[in-house]
Design a protein around this motif. Structure first.
Motif, mmCIF file in Angstrom:
data_model
loop_
_atom_site.group_PDB
_atom_site.id
_atom_site.type_symbol
_atom_site.label_atom_id
_atom_site.label_comp_id
_atom_site.label_asym_id
_atom_site.label_seq_id
_atom_site.Cartn_x
_atom_site.Cartn_y
_atom_site.Cartn_z
ATOM 1 N N LYS A 1 -8.404 3.349 -0.418
ATOM 2 C CA LYS A 1 -7.178 3.144 0.358
ATOM 3 C C LYS A 1 -6.418 4.453 0.569
ATOM 4 O O LYS A 1 -5.792 4.664 1.610
ATOM 5 C CB LYS A 1 -6.289 2.122 -0.351
ATOM 6 N N VAL A 2 -6.468 5.349 -0.438
ATOM 7 C CA VAL A 2 -5.783 6.632 -0.294
ATOM 8 C C VAL A 2 -6.326 7.405 0.904
ATOM 9 O O VAL A 2 -5.575 8.020 1.662
ATOM 10 C CB VAL A 2 -5.932 7.465 -1.592
ATOM 11 N N PHE A 3 -7.655 7.359 1.091
ATOM 12 C CA PHE A 3 -8.279 8.133 2.166
ATOM 13 C C PHE A 3 -8.605 7.287 3.407
ATOM 14 O O PHE A 3 -9.351 7.734 4.284
ATOM 15 C CB PHE A 3 -9.561 8.800 1.652
ATOM 16 N N ASN A 4 -8.044 6.052 3.468
ATOM 17 C CA ASN A 4 -8.258 5.187 4.633
ATOM 18 C C ASN A 4 -9.743 5.046 4.982
ATOM 19 O O ASN A 4 -10.151 5.207 6.128
ATOM 20 C CB ASN A 4 -7.492 5.728 5.849
ATOM 21 N N HIS A 5 -10.520 4.753 3.965
ATOM 22 C CA HIS A 5 -11.970 4.733 4.138
ATOM 23 C C HIS A 5 -12.508 3.313 4.321
ATOM 24 O O HIS A 5 -13.710 3.082 4.254
ATOM 25 C CB HIS A 5 -12.630 5.375 2.911
ATOM 26 N N GLU A 6 -11.623 2.341 4.564
ATOM 27 C CA GLU A 6 -12.054 0.946 4.635
ATOM 28 C C GLU A 6 -13.086 0.708 5.729
ATOM 29 O O GLU A 6 -14.110 0.049 5.508
ATOM 30 C CB GLU A 6 -10.852 0.018 4.856
ATOM 31 N N GLN A 7 -12.828 1.249 6.930
ATOM 32 C CA GLN A 7 -13.732 0.991 8.048
ATOM 33 C C GLN A 7 -15.097 1.635 7.826
ATOM 34 O O GLN A 7 -16.139 1.028 8.117
ATOM 35 C CB GLN A 7 -13.114 1.525 9.352
ATOM 36 N N ALA A 8 -15.095 2.849 7.284
ATOM 37 C CA ALA A 8 -16.367 3.528 7.007
ATOM 38 C C ALA A 8 -17.154 2.759 5.937
ATOM 39 O O ALA A 8 -18.382 2.621 6.033
ATOM 40 C CB ALA A 8 -16.115 4.963 6.548
ATOM 41 N N ASN A 9 -16.450 2.247 4.932
ATOM 42 C CA ASN A 9 -17.118 1.451 3.902
ATOM 43 C C ASN A 9 -17.712 0.182 4.484
ATOM 44 O O ASN A 9 -18.799 -0.252 4.104
ATOM 45 C CB ASN A 9 -16.131 1.078 2.788
ATOM 46 N N LEU A 10 -16.972 -0.428 5.419
ATOM 47 C CA LEU A 10 -17.449 -1.648 6.053
ATOM 48 C C LEU A 10 -18.720 -1.389 6.850
ATOM 49 O O LEU A 10 -19.661 -2.192 6.818
ATOM 50 C CB LEU A 10 -16.363 -2.233 6.962
ATOM 51 N N GLU A 11 -18.779 -0.252 7.528
ATOM 52 C CA GLU A 11 -19.981 0.085 8.302
ATOM 53 C C GLU A 11 -21.174 0.297 7.370
ATOM 54 O O GLU A 11 -22.294 -0.156 7.665
ATOM 55 C CB GLU A 11 -19.735 1.346 9.138
ATOM 56 N N THR A 12 -20.944 0.989 6.258
ATOM 57 C CA THR A 12 -22.027 1.192 5.298
ATOM 58 C C THR A 12 -22.486 -0.130 4.711
ATOM 59 O O THR A 12 -23.687 -0.374 4.542
ATOM 60 C CB THR A 12 -21.557 2.128 4.162
ATOM 61 N N PHE A 13 -21.516 -1.001 4.420
ATOM 62 C CA PHE A 13 -21.855 -2.318 3.885
ATOM 63 C C PHE A 13 -22.696 -3.107 4.888
ATOM 64 O O PHE A 13 -23.666 -3.775 4.519
ATOM 65 C CB PHE A 13 -20.582 -3.090 3.542
ATOM 66 N N ARG A 14 -22.332 -3.037 6.157
ATOM 67 C CA ARG A 14 -23.080 -3.766 7.187
ATOM 68 C C ARG A 14 -24.527 -3.293 7.260
ATOM 69 O O ARG A 14 -25.452 -4.102 7.425
ATOM 70 C CB ARG A 14 -22.402 -3.592 8.547
ATOM 71 N N LYS A 15 -24.723 -1.989 7.130
ATOM 72 C CA LYS A 15 -26.088 -1.464 7.176
ATOM 73 C C LYS A 15 -26.913 -1.958 5.993
ATOM 74 O O LYS A 15 -28.059 -2.376 6.148
ATOM 75 C CB LYS A 15 -26.056 0.070 7.184
ATOM 76 N N LYS A 16 -26.321 -1.899 4.810
ATOM 77 C CA LYS A 16 -27.044 -2.368 3.630
ATOM 78 C C LYS A 16 -27.263 -3.872 3.683
ATOM 79 O O LYS A 16 -28.318 -4.376 3.277
ATOM 80 C CB LYS A 16 -26.263 -1.993 2.363
ATOM 81 N N ASN A 17 -26.275 -4.589 4.190
ATOM 82 C CA ASN A 17 -26.395 -6.041 4.317
ATOM 83 C C ASN A 17 -27.471 -6.406 5.345
ATOM 84 O O ASN A 17 -28.217 -7.377 5.166
ATOM 85 C CB ASN A 17 -25.045 -6.627 4.724
ATOM 86 N N GLU A 18 -27.560 -5.617 6.411
ATOM 87 C CA GLU A 18 -28.582 -5.860 7.434
ATOM 88 C C GLU A 18 -29.982 -5.609 6.873
ATOM 89 O O GLU A 18 -30.928 -6.353 7.171
ATOM 90 C CB GLU A 18 -28.330 -4.950 8.640
ATOM 91 N N ALA A 19 -30.116 -4.565 6.051
ATOM 92 C CA ALA A 19 -31.415 -4.299 5.426
ATOM 93 C C ALA A 19 -31.821 -5.454 4.525
ATOM 94 O O ALA A 19 -32.988 -5.868 4.493
ATOM 95 C CB ALA A 19 -31.346 -2.998 4.623
ATOM 96 N N LEU A 20 -30.857 -6.013 3.797
ATOM 97 C CA LEU A 20 -31.135 -7.162 2.941
ATOM 98 C C LEU A 20 -31.507 -8.385 3.776
ATOM 99 O O LEU A 20 -32.410 -9.142 3.416
ATOM 100 C CB LEU A 20 -29.910 -7.467 2.070
#
Length: 612
Positions: A222-241
């Motif tokens: 939250k300090v670095f406003n990284h929520e959207q970037a984390n969500l994109e990474t999560f989507r990629k890993k979730n898609e691989a699964l």
């Protein structure tokens, strides 16, 4: 959960894993014997209950009422026995499974306590916890649900085939062909999906680790406003699964429908042929009725056995990971020298009663513990191909305060890790009161050392419990005295419940400085002869640091002290300062001597004052 368990890949060393698991099951063999016996009785009762259709139908066809009633009564008794034995084995299996899991968890946790720090340093995020959760859970599910069910399914499957041949061997040849077709398809589908299962398990582990890491680091996110970037990474890993899971399930999901479809075809064929045989007098109506029910039920034990086999393989894959950890070599401890308490001096108004310790050699002679520590030409690297410390030689006489300073990565903390044998040196010797630290029992060596780390860790419990962690038998008076030494007593008493205030989430309800003070109090209550302070005041503000300076001096009085300092102002009163750079001691001396040399320490010291 069922899908997750089915997706575990087959263990690499099946024989060893099975033998290890059986060794735990063997400790409770009598309970498992009763389970196997009751499961067998239950399975046979189900087979006999279905077989009883034959005499009941024949008696009905002949119009013999008394025999019909007797047949129905016998059938009812058989099914009652089956129900009672099924209830019995499920209850016994629950007790047996929990006892086995208790043993596995106990031994796993005990073994983890003995593993060197190098093991934990090499583990992926959250991997250690997965041994107690995912892996042990798969064993739990298999023992509770699959062990008895697999036995019952096998008995019913084999028993059904035997009874079918007894009732009508000609029609049973067709059933055997259909059985073979079922197993061939199961084997084909299993081979096709195995590669996807492996990918899915790897993707699942990667996704779980990412989720745990991101949830634990939400403040930084939250300090670095990284929520959207984390969500994109999560989507990629979730898609691989998703892709791996789709590939695995596309074959696995067809197993049961295929088996059921083949059983329907089988049922239709034997129904027609059986009806023709009954009309020609080649078989009686009761036998045909009983036979058709067995054929109709033939797919059920096969489906159950296939499903339970997958669960058992998943459990064995989890068990293999657990047993691999339990097979890892624990810390080597060849020490013979022991630490013993010789006497205890009376308490004074200024300090707690001081315990006097001595080393007991193999011959029984006692050598007083003085706190004399010497490094002789020590080389060390966490990876043997890359040295962190190179030719380190230093000494700390009893009661001296030795400080280590240098830039990040210079090897300051590594030196203290070697004193307590968290790691062993590749070359050279570390002497403690004249003994090689490798000759001292590790538990005794570490008991003689008090350590305050830069990163404090507090446990769930009260403030008093966390201070008592330094000395488990400490009295409340000793705890409060240690808190006074660390200058933590004042803030503790201002808490809602004082020393009984609960600490949760690693001390989230306390400031970083307060957590550091508790860590210092924890070391104080242990009353160690040698003290290691690894940037112990790095998280304390300047005002608080000045307040505890007197208490720290009191804590360090009469002890050999090693200090790793970020603030050079904290080491000005050290007896000797070791300046490290790239794993080597480049300068040594006291504060004034090092300033007079106008070398590395001089530049570092004045640079920090400029920064401040």
């Amino acid at each position: 959960m069922a899908a997750r368990r089915l997706n575990a890949k087959k263990p690499r060393n099946l024989r060893y894993t099975v033998e290890s698991l059986l060794s735990y099951m063997g400790k409770h063999r009598m309970l498992l014997f009763w389970v196997a016996l009751l499961v067998t009785i239950s399975a046979i009762a189900n087979l006999l209950g279905t077989y009883m259709i034959r005499p009941v139908v024949n008696n009905l066809a002949s119009g013999d009422l008394h025999t019909l009633i007797a047949g129905v009564a016998v059938t009812a008794v058989i099914y009652v026995i089956g129900v009672l034995t099924a209830y019995g084995y499920t209850q016994i299996m629950v007790k047996a499974a929990q006892k086995i899991l208790f043993d596995i968890r106990r031994d796993l946790f005990a073994h983890l306590q003995k593993l060197p720090l190098k093991f934990f340093d090499s583990q992926q995020h959250g991997d250690v916890m997965s041994y107690f959760t995912n892996d042990v859970d798969t064993i739990s599910d298999a023992l509770n649900n699959s062990f008895a069910m697999a036995i019952q399914s096998f008995i019913q499957m084999a028993g059904t085939l035997v009874i079918l041949f007894i009732l009508n061997w000609r029609l049973s040849l067709i059933v055997v062909v259909c059985y073979a077709a079922m197993f061939l398809y199961i084997r084909f589908s299993g081979k096709r999906s195995s590669a996807y299962y492996a990918k899915q398990q790897a993707s699942l582990g990667e996704l779980d680790g990412y989720i745990e890491e991101m949830v634990g680091g939400q403040k930084v996110v939250k300090v670095f406003n990284h929520e959207q970037a984390n969500l994109e990474t999560f989507r990629k890993k979730n898609e691989a699964l998703r892709k791996a899971g789709t590939g695995a399930q596309s074959y696995a999901a067809t197993m049961i429908p295929a088996v059921v479809s083949i059983s329907y075809v089988n049922y239709a064929i034997v129904s027609i042929l059986g009806g023709i045989m009954a009309m020609k007098g080649m078989t009686d109506v009761g036998s045909l009725a009983s036979y058709l029910v067995f054929v109709r039920q033939a797919a059920a034990p096969i489906n159950q056995f296939t499903q339970q086999s997958n669960f058992l393989l998943a459990a064995l894959a989890g068990a293999e990971r657990v047993f691999e950890v339990m097979d890892r070599k624990p810390e080597v401890d060849d020490g013979k020298v022991e630490l013993v308490q010789t006497e205890q001096s009376p308490a004074s108004s200024a300090s707690s009663s001081r315990r006097t310790w001595a080393w007991r050699r193999e011959d029984g002679n006692l050598v007083p513990l003085q706190g004399d520590v010497r490094f002789q030409n020590v080389d060390f690297g966490y990876d043997e191909s890359r040295l962190i410390l190179k030719d380190i030689s230093l000494y700390a006489k009893p009661g001296q305060k030795i400080a280590f300073v240098g830039s990040t990565g210079a090897g300051k903390t590594t030196i203290t890790n070697l004193i307590n044998r968290f790691y062993d040196v590749q070359k050279g010797t570390i002497l403690y009161d004249g003994f090689d630290v490798r000759d001292i029992k590790k538990a005794d060596l570490r008991r003689s050392l008090g350590i305050v780390l830069q990163d404090t860790h507090l446990f769930t419990g009260t403030i008093a419990d966390n201070i008592r962690f330094g000395k488990l038998d400490a009295t409340q008076e000793e705890i409060e005295r240690a808190a006074h030494i660390a200058n933590a007593d004042s803030f503790i008493r201002r808490l809602p419940h004082g020393y009984q205030t609960m600490v949760t989430s690693d001390g989230a309800n306390l400031s970083q400085g307060q957590r550091q003070l508790l860590a210092i109090a924890r070391a104080a209550v242990a009353d160690p002869p040698v003290l290691i302070l690894d940037e112990a005041t790095s998280s304390i503000d300047t005002r608080t640091e000045s307040l505890i300076e007197k208490g720290m001096d009191q804590l360090m009085k009469g002890r050999t002290v090693f200090v790793i300092a970020h603030r050079l102002s904290t080491v000005r009163n050290a007896d000797a300062i070791m300046v490290l750079d790239h794993g080597k001691i480049v300068e040594r001396g006291d504060h004034d001597d090092l300033l007079a040399q106008k070398g590395f320490y001089y530049r570092l010291y004045h640079g920090m004052f400029e920064l401040s």
